[in-house]
Motif scaffolding. Structure first.
Motif, short mmCIF file in Angstrom:
data_model
loop_
_atom_site.label_atom_id
_atom_site.label_comp_id
_atom_site.label_asym_id
_atom_site.label_seq_id
_atom_site.Cartn_x
_atom_site.Cartn_y
_atom_site.Cartn_z
N UNK A 88 33.12 -23.07 37.96
CA UNK A 88 34.19 -23.77 37.25
C UNK A 88 34.71 -22.97 36.07
N UNK A 89 34.02 -21.91 35.70
CA UNK A 89 34.42 -21.04 34.58
C UNK A 89 34.57 -21.80 33.28
N UNK A 90 33.74 -22.76 33.05
CA UNK A 90 33.73 -23.59 31.85
C UNK A 90 35.14 -23.84 31.29
N UNK A 91 35.62 -24.99 31.58
CA UNK A 91 37.01 -25.35 31.29
C UNK A 91 37.34 -25.49 29.81
N UNK A 92 36.35 -25.61 28.97
CA UNK A 92 36.60 -25.75 27.54
C UNK A 92 37.41 -24.62 26.95
N UNK A 93 37.29 -23.45 27.51
CA UNK A 93 38.04 -22.31 26.97
C UNK A 93 39.54 -22.39 27.25
N UNK A 94 39.95 -23.31 28.11
CA UNK A 94 41.37 -23.45 28.44
C UNK A 94 42.06 -24.59 27.68
N UNK A 95 41.34 -25.24 26.81
CA UNK A 95 41.94 -26.30 26.00
C UNK A 95 42.69 -25.65 24.85
N UNK A 96 43.98 -25.88 24.75
CA UNK A 96 44.79 -25.23 23.70
C UNK A 96 44.29 -25.56 22.29
N UNK A 97 44.46 -24.60 21.39
CA UNK A 97 44.04 -24.78 20.00
C UNK A 97 45.15 -24.23 19.10
N UNK A 98 45.92 -25.15 18.51
CA UNK A 98 47.01 -24.75 17.64
C UNK A 98 47.38 -25.93 16.73
N UNK A 99 48.13 -25.63 15.69
CA UNK A 99 48.47 -26.68 14.72
C UNK A 99 49.64 -27.57 15.16
N UNK A 100 50.42 -27.17 16.13
CA UNK A 100 51.58 -27.97 16.54
C UNK A 100 51.30 -28.85 17.77
N UNK A 101 50.04 -28.86 18.23
CA UNK A 101 49.65 -29.72 19.35
C UNK A 101 48.51 -30.63 18.95
N UNK A 102 48.44 -31.78 19.60
CA UNK A 102 47.37 -32.74 19.34
C UNK A 102 46.67 -33.05 20.65
N UNK A 103 45.34 -33.15 20.58
CA UNK A 103 44.56 -33.47 21.77
C UNK A 103 43.73 -34.71 21.50
N UNK A 104 43.82 -35.64 22.43
CA UNK A 104 43.04 -36.87 22.39
C UNK A 104 42.12 -36.84 23.60
N UNK A 105 40.82 -37.03 23.37
CA UNK A 105 39.84 -36.99 24.45
C UNK A 105 39.21 -38.36 24.62
N UNK A 106 39.13 -38.83 25.87
CA UNK A 106 38.38 -40.04 26.15
C UNK A 106 37.16 -39.65 26.97
N UNK A 107 36.02 -40.22 26.63
CA UNK A 107 34.77 -39.93 27.32
C UNK A 107 33.77 -41.05 27.12
N UNK A 108 32.85 -41.17 28.05
CA UNK A 108 31.74 -42.11 27.90
C UNK A 108 30.46 -41.36 27.58
N UNK A 109 30.56 -40.04 27.43
CA UNK A 109 29.41 -39.19 27.18
C UNK A 109 29.46 -38.70 25.74
N UNK A 110 28.52 -39.14 24.93
CA UNK A 110 28.51 -38.79 23.50
C UNK A 110 28.46 -37.28 23.30
N UNK A 111 27.61 -36.59 24.07
CA UNK A 111 27.45 -35.14 23.94
C UNK A 111 28.78 -34.43 24.23
N UNK A 112 29.46 -34.85 25.28
CA UNK A 112 30.75 -34.25 25.63
C UNK A 112 31.77 -34.53 24.53
N UNK A 113 31.78 -35.75 24.03
CA UNK A 113 32.72 -36.12 22.98
C UNK A 113 32.54 -35.30 21.72
N UNK A 114 31.31 -35.09 21.32
CA UNK A 114 31.03 -34.31 20.12
C UNK A 114 31.46 -32.86 20.30
N UNK A 115 31.13 -32.27 21.46
CA UNK A 115 31.49 -30.87 21.70
C UNK A 115 33.01 -30.69 21.81
N UNK A 116 33.66 -31.65 22.46
CA UNK A 116 35.10 -31.53 22.62
C UNK A 116 35.80 -31.83 21.30
#
Length: 116
Positions: A88-116
């Motif tokens: 899967x090539x760890x998908x986290x590296x493809x999540x954009x990171x910039x000041x003009x975009x906003x990301x909202x994550x929904x999860x039922x996994x606390x560990x995933x939520x904290x890391x994301x």
């Protein structure tokens, strides 16, 4: 606004390909790229550009931390999924990171939520 269903890697990839086609990102014409590799990088790079404007990305059902970050080194159970995760090539590296975009994550996994 971009809605990413992240319950599995295929759905994540499919949505990034749809986003690339909707935005007409150069180099993402049907048949010209490998949708499971280059499209993820192209969409991320396009969204991080200042001239792409403001945007909101909702990453929904991001319950599998390994899908985004690989196996947890402190979790001895994680090693059984290594072959799945490396493909899967760890998908986290493809999540954009910039000041003009906003990301909202929904999860039922606390560990995933904290890391994301």
């Amino acid at each position: 606004m971009f809605w990413i269903h992240a319950s599995n890697t295929n759905r994540f990839h499919e949505r990034f390909l749809q986003i690339a086609q909707e935005l007409k990102i150069p180099g993402t014409d049907a048949g010209t790229v490998d949708p499971k590799k280059e499209v993820l990088s192209l969409v991320k790079a396009w969204l991080e550009r200042e001239d792409s404007g403001r945007w909101l990305m909702i990453i929904d059902n991001a319950d599998d931390a390994e899908m985004f970050f690989g196996p947890d080194k402190s979790d001895s159970q994680g090693s059984r999924h290594v072959s799945e995760v490396t493909t899967t090539a760890t998908l986290g590296r493809y999540i954009p990171d910039c000041h003009h975009g906003t990301i909202l994550v929904t999860t039922r996994n606390r560990k995933a939520g904290i890391k994301l």
